[in-house]
Design an enzyme around this catalytic site. Structure first.
Site, PDB file in Angstrom:
ATOM      1  CG  HIS A  79      45.458  -2.249   6.888  1.00 20.15           C
ATOM      2  ND1 HIS A  79      44.426  -1.834   7.949  1.00 20.15           N
ATOM      3  CD2 HIS A  79      46.552  -1.498   7.194  1.00 20.15           C
ATOM      4  CE1 HIS A  79      45.277  -1.163   8.887  1.00 20.15           C
ATOM      5  NE2 HIS A  79      46.257  -0.954   8.452  1.00 20.15           N
ATOM      6  CB  CYS A  88      38.589  -4.214   8.253  1.00 18.34           C
ATOM      7  SG  CYS A  88      39.324  -4.151   9.768  1.00 18.34           S
TER       8      CYS A  88
END
Length: 433
Positions: free
Chosen positions: A224, A280
């Site tokens: 993440h 991301c």
């Protein structure tokens, strides 16, 4: 399992569900992102970790085999005419125009120091900024991190596979030795190999310790990513990029300024650091100030877009006879342009390095990266494309490789991988690691 904190997302929704397909976003949903500093023990001018790192042992068992993708790569129709100075190979479409790579293998990086920028009078002689390319024929070390967040609400599927696939690829493609690679995954039985905040930071320090010219260091992160408010003014969009350790709910995230200070600043001229961020909002996750377009040019702050929006707003206000709003729109643009130029100046002044640091990221700072399936196995889209592109053609320039990676992803994903560097570079030389 920890209670899930509220979600604050910048420009992208939190991922929902992890069935395949469609691909899942490795979005910035874990935790609070508008923090006032580095969570945990690292605030402001953090103190470096003391003592040698804990010895790392390779994870039990060999990494899983990375299967080749089915079918031949997509063929692209030729443009009306080849760009000037390029040969006849079929082009790759990227950035809205046809790119045709030069014929023949790219040249290797030059060995001598590279000088750039204005000359300035020093104490005894003229001085000028310089850097040095690495020949990548010295010591090779790698750190691969894959976090699936097993058992957590934010669980991913392909990140552990990514770490093991990159490890195998570095060994077969570039000659990295297993004893010189550290793999951190959250399925590890050895607690020293679990990607906690402490283990990640210590492994980063291990990676760059005793680095010398012509060494080649490789950092890979799959997990993440997110954003938090920029505190030192070096970000064009006002947000720092962050990565999330497996224990982020207790220890917090790791911000890009800290990763830069640990892995880039200590490196000598001529030492290579290659970083891949398959997460991301990772476009500038290592805070390297020179970001390159698919034309091989350094990207500049997007003043044209800001000017267009401000002028449109001013015109609408003028049509209504609202002169106060006209003035506000124009002065707002001037302030925004000034801030963009200021952040660019701060970044290039404080983050430029004579070392040879390169970062490949899965998407722009404003985008998400996909956790998906390719060839029947869970994987990160960026990690998959990097391995596939170099597996099909190992002799590529940086510019060719950027086009190849984007071409692989374009058919299924909206993310646009980014290339950034710690110094101005010639994107037509051979990519080596």
């Amino acid at each position: 399992m920890y209670a899930t904190p509220p979600i604050h997302s910048h420009g992208s929704p939190a991922p929902r569900g992890f069935g395949f397909p469609p691909p899942v976003s490795r979005d910035n949903h874990p935790g609070h992102h508008h923090n006032s500093g580095y969570p945990g023990q690292y605030t402001g001018n953090y103190a470096p970790l003391q003592g040698p790192p804990t010895p790392y042992a390779p994870p039990p068992g060999p990494p899983s085999q990375y299967p080749p993708p089915p079918g031949a790569p997509r063929n692209y129709p030729p443009p009306p005419g080849p760009p000037r100075g390029y040969g006849p190979p079929p082009p790759q479409m990227s950035g809205g125009y046809a790119y045709t790579p030069p014929s023949g293998p790219p040249p290797r990086p030059p060995q001598q120091q590279q000088f750039y920028g204005p000359q300035m009078q020093g104490p005894n002689q003229m001085q000028q900024s310089f850097f040095q390319y690495s020949q990548c024929n010295g010591k090779k070390k790698a750190l691969c991190i894959g976090i699936n967040y097993i058992g957590q609400k934010e669980e991913l599927r392909g990140c552990i596979n990514d770490a093991n696939n990159i490890k195998r690829f570095l060994s077969t493609q570039f000659g990295y030795k297993e004893e010189d690679m550290v793999i951190l995954t959250d399925d590890a039985r050895d607690p020293r190999q679990v990607p906690t905040q402490q283990n990640i930071l210590r492994a980063m320090e291990w990676l760059v310790r005793d680095a010398r010219p012509n060494d080649s260091l490789f950092f890979h992160y799959s997990g993440h990513g997110g954003q938090t408010k920029d505190l030192n003014g070096d970000e064009e969009d006002g947000y720092d990029e962050v990565i999330y350790p497996v224990d982020f709910k207790e220890k917090g995230h790791i911000v890009d300024d800290l990763m830069h200070d640990i892995m880039v600043k200590p490196l000598p001229a001529g030492c290579r650091l290659t970083a891949i961020f398959d997460s991301c909002h990772s476009g500038s996750a290592l805070d390297l100030p020179y970001v390159y377009s698919t034309e091989g040019k350094i990207k500049e702050p997007n003043l044209a877009s800001e000017a267009g929006q401000s002028l449109m707003s001013a015109a609408t206000s003028y049509a209504r006879g609202d002169m106060g709003s006209v003035f506000s729109s124009v002065t707002g643009f001037i302030k925004t342009a000034s801030n963009l130029r200021k952040s660019e100046a701060i970044s290039k002044t404080t983050k430029t390095s004579p070392a040879d640091c390169i970062s490949w990221s899965g998407c722009k700072d404003s985008q998400t990266s996909a956790d998906t399936q390719e060839a029947g196995r869970a994987t990160g889209a960026m990690s998959y494309a990097f391995i596939k592109a170099l597996g099909e053609n190992p002799q590529q320039s940086y510019l060719q490789l950027l086009h190849s990676i984007r071409a692989i992803l374009r058919a299924k994903y909206s993310q646009k991988p980014q290339l950034s560097c710690s110094h101005p570079m010639d994107t037509n030389i051979l990519f080596i690691a």
